[in-house]
Design an enzyme around this catalytic site. Structure first.
Site, PDB file in Angstrom:
ATOM      1  CE1 TYR A  26      -0.983  -2.483   3.995  1.00 45.63           C
ATOM      2  CE2 TYR A  26       0.743  -0.881   4.381  1.00 45.63           C
ATOM      3  CZ  TYR A  26       0.043  -2.006   4.769  1.00 45.63           C
ATOM      4  OH  TYR A  26       0.357  -2.639   5.943  1.00 45.63           O
ATOM      5  CG  ASP A  67       1.142 -13.700   6.026  1.00 50.43           C
ATOM      6  OD1 ASP A  67       1.439 -14.794   5.518  1.00 50.43           O
ATOM      7  OD2 ASP A  67       1.282 -12.618   5.445  1.00 50.43           O
TER       8      ASP A  67
END
Lengths: 435, 253
Positions: free
Chosen positions: A25, A136
């Protein structure tokens, strides 16, 4: 409130240095915090193209990291808006565990391995104590600081868990680190998924290569079963009820010793407990930390003495043609859809993604056809090593959809003013007077 | 949510009533009284709920949004941060933080549908701009705890999880967001106060259950009284009073 006055948080507190890379991002750059003299990494969060304000993944990360302060978790030092963009300030980390594992110049002693896995589990234990699932876990999300401290990073997939019956997406983790219950499509899972991934990292430290390198979800399960034997229903009673359960041909488990010839008995015992099939029986992170592996000799290496890649030689030594043996698995290539069609959809796309891995780009182009998805990065960029692993980040936007289950109001609010008048007030008062 | 409340930022941020009931100087200069300050916040809590019912989000998103809005006004004035923009933006931010994202354009659509008044009309870009300012005003703390989860557990423990008690106490908890209680008290005490009022209202004697709990009953009593006082003083919907307050806010300084 311990923080400083927000009005003082201006960009000129930080001296901008070189750009470290392009993230999911936005840009990540190195900077010096003039207030503390500390080197930091600043993530500039680009506003989404779809006019949806602050990036959802970034917001998740902010939300959880503000609550998680621990020596083994990356510190979010500051956040500030500047020129319309949100900036997140993290402590600067030199490298990550993936770089350590694949650097052939590094020898990892049993004590070094113990130290790295212990720090990993400590960070994870703190998350679980706070009811946060990381979701993750993989070596390049485990960053290593200047003093050798290992810290969990990239909480963009993390979630608060513990609410009963809340359903989550099973499309989490890079495939090689995915627990069997996730591969069978479970939507209600707990901290065991992080334990399985930590076990994969443990195995990777021992083997110096990813342990279970499946090329599709089916293949991943096959690799797991080849290593530990096909689970029987007595080993894992709930397995047959999982949404994507399919019967596999029975294969017996080879002796664990044959897979990890160099590991100590204690290491093997802990490993087998972390790789337990039934998530209800699988050891918890806290129990793992209390396992005798961590109290038996040799003691874990002091973090500052741990071997780390040489930051100077690392870049020049790196030869993209030769390529290290370690590569992350290709990611799922399609949007999260309700179950069933997963397997075919995935294998279709797997080759495509593999090609990209071959190109040595950090493009985690998960969404397949969706070119709008920005490049991926993770914290690995904080080390100056070249990017290689495609990451799950760009896949996250599609997870958003899956997380939007149960949107309807649990129960409409009721204005109760008309129910409760003076009468109940006086009853309450009477009660307390009587007491 | 099941995260640990006692080590949370929410717990550390709890305030005393005196810290919450402060009208900011800029608002005071326009003649806003404490009563009007509270009234506007209540009105905005209702506004958030109304919007939420249209865009269909979970109750906890509403609760989080209202909490954000109330936290903002412990630090920022209504003159600087127009409540009619802050309220929908808090709902927008809360929907993301609670993993039930609502699109900004959907909010804008319903705002226009609900209010003909120009002063409520804001565009997507206004909401997105305000989102950043609110994040900053909240000091980036987004995790909020609510009484709902504790409420169900406590009701079960007290053996009173029948539909009547559940609905009444749940509704009471919803209504506590029309007040500043969530900024001041730990959520489990708010839950207990609501159970208490509900039990009295339904004429169920659970005194012995309360006595077994290791909680300060004086605090529970005070919260209960505050809730009942709130019902007492807000029997009539005070549209006029709200309009007066807003017209004051609109004054040039």
């Amino acid at each position: 409130m311990t923080e400083m006055d927000p009005s003082k948080k201006v960009a000129d507190r930080y001296l901008k240095r070189e750009v470290l890379g392009e993230g999911t991002y936005g840009v990540v750059y190195k900077a010096i915090d003039t207030k503390t003299g500390q080197t930091v990494a600043i993530k500039k969060i680009r506003l989404g193209k779809q006019k949806e304000g602050i990036n959802f993944t970034a917001l998740r990360e902010i939300k959880l990291l503000k609550e998680l302060k621990d020596p083994n978790i990356i510190e979010l030092i500051d956040a500030f808006p500047h020129k319309g963009n949100l900036h997140l300030v993290f402590e600067f980390m030199e490298t990550d565990l993936e770089a350590v594992i694949r650097d052939r110049n590094i020898f990892l002693s049993p004590a070094d391995i113990k130290s790295y896995i212990q720090m990993t589990l400590k960070g994870l234990a703190f998350c679980h104590k706070k009811w946060v699932l990381h979701r993750d876990m993989k070596p390049n999300n485990l960053l290593i600081g200047p003093n050798g401290q290992l810290k969990l990073a990239d909480f963009g997939l993390a979630r608060i868990f513990g609410s009963p019956d809340r359903k989550f997406t099973h499309q989490v983790f890079a495939r090689w680190y995915r627990a069997p219950e996730l591969l069978f499509g479970t939507k209600q899972y707990g901290s065991g998924v992080d334990v399985w991934a930590a076990a994969c990292i443990f195995a990777e430290l021992l083997l110096r290569r990813p342990f279970l390198q499946g090329t599709s979800d089916i293949d991943q399960l096959g690799k797991i079963f080849a290593a530990f034997g096909t689970p029987t229903s007595s080993q894992w009673p709930d397995m047959v009820y999982l949404p994507d359960y399919v019967e596999y041909q029975y294969v017996p488990a080879p002796p664990l010793r044959s897979l990890f010839p160099m590991a100590s008995d204690d290491a093997l015992d802990l490993l087998s407990k972390m790789f337990t099939y039934d998530p209800k029986v699988r050891i918890s992170v806290q129990q793992a930390l209390e396992h005798r592996y961590f109290s038996s000799a040799p003691p874990p290496t002091d973090p500052p003495k741990l071997p780390r890649p040489n930051p100077k030689s690392r870049v020049s030594d790196y030869n993209p043609q030769e390529g290290p043996t370690v590569l992350s698995p290709p990611r799922k290539s399609r949007r999260v859809m309700p179950d069933r069609d997963r397997f075919e959809g995935n294998s279709d796309q797997a080759e495509k993604v593999d090609d990209r891995v071959g190109e040595r780009q950090a493009v985690g182009d998960i969404a397949g056809k969706n070119e709008q998805v920005p490049m991926s990065i993770d914290f690995s960029i904080f080390g100056s090593k070249p990017l290689s692993r495609p990451t799950i980040n760009s896949f996250r936007m599609s997870l958003v959809l899956a997380c939007r289950n149960r949107l309807s109001m649990d129960q409409a609010s009721k204005g109760l003013s008309h129910h409760l008048g003076l009468s109940s007030r006086s009853i309450v008062q009477t009660f307390f007077l009587n007491k | 949510m099941a995260a640990n409340f006692w080590t949370s930022s929410h717990c550390k941020q709890l305030l005393d009533p005196e810290q919450v009931d402060v009208v900011h100087q800029q608002d005071k200069d326009k003649g806003i009284t404490l009563e009007e300050f509270k009234l506007i916040k209540t009105h905005m809590a209702n506004y958030i709920l109304k919007l939420a019912q249209h865009v269909k989000v979970r109750q906890r998103v509403v609760a989080t949004a209202v909490t954000y809005m109330r936290r903002v006004y412990t630090r920022k004035s209504m003159t600087e941060y127009d409540p009619r923009l802050v309220a929908p933006t808090c709902l927008y931010l809360a929907s993301k933080a609670e993993e039930s994202t609502v699109q900004a354009r959907l909010l804008v659509f319903y705002i226009k549908k609900l209010y003909s008044d120009e002063k409520y009309r804001y565009e997507i870009k206004d909401i997105l701009e305000m989102e950043m300012k609110i994040l900053e005003a909240l000091n980036y703390y987004l995790v909020v705890f609510h009484p709902y989860r504790t409420l169900s557990q406590l009701l079960q423990d007290a053996g009173m999880s029948d539909i009547n008690m559940t609905q009444l106490s749940w509704g009471l908890v919803n209504d506590t967001y029309k007040m500043d209680l969530i900024l001041i008290h730990p959520p489990y005490l708010i839950a207990l106060a609501c159970i208490y009022i509900a039990s009295v209202h339904k004429e169920k004697d659970i005194t012995s259950w309360f006595e077994e709990l290791r909680v300060d009953m004086n605090v529970v009593k005070n919260i209960s009284m505050e809730i009942l006082d709130f019902y007492e003083s807000n029997k009539m919907i005070a549209d006029e009073r709200i309009n007066t307050a807003f017209s004051k806010l609109a004054l040039k300084p």
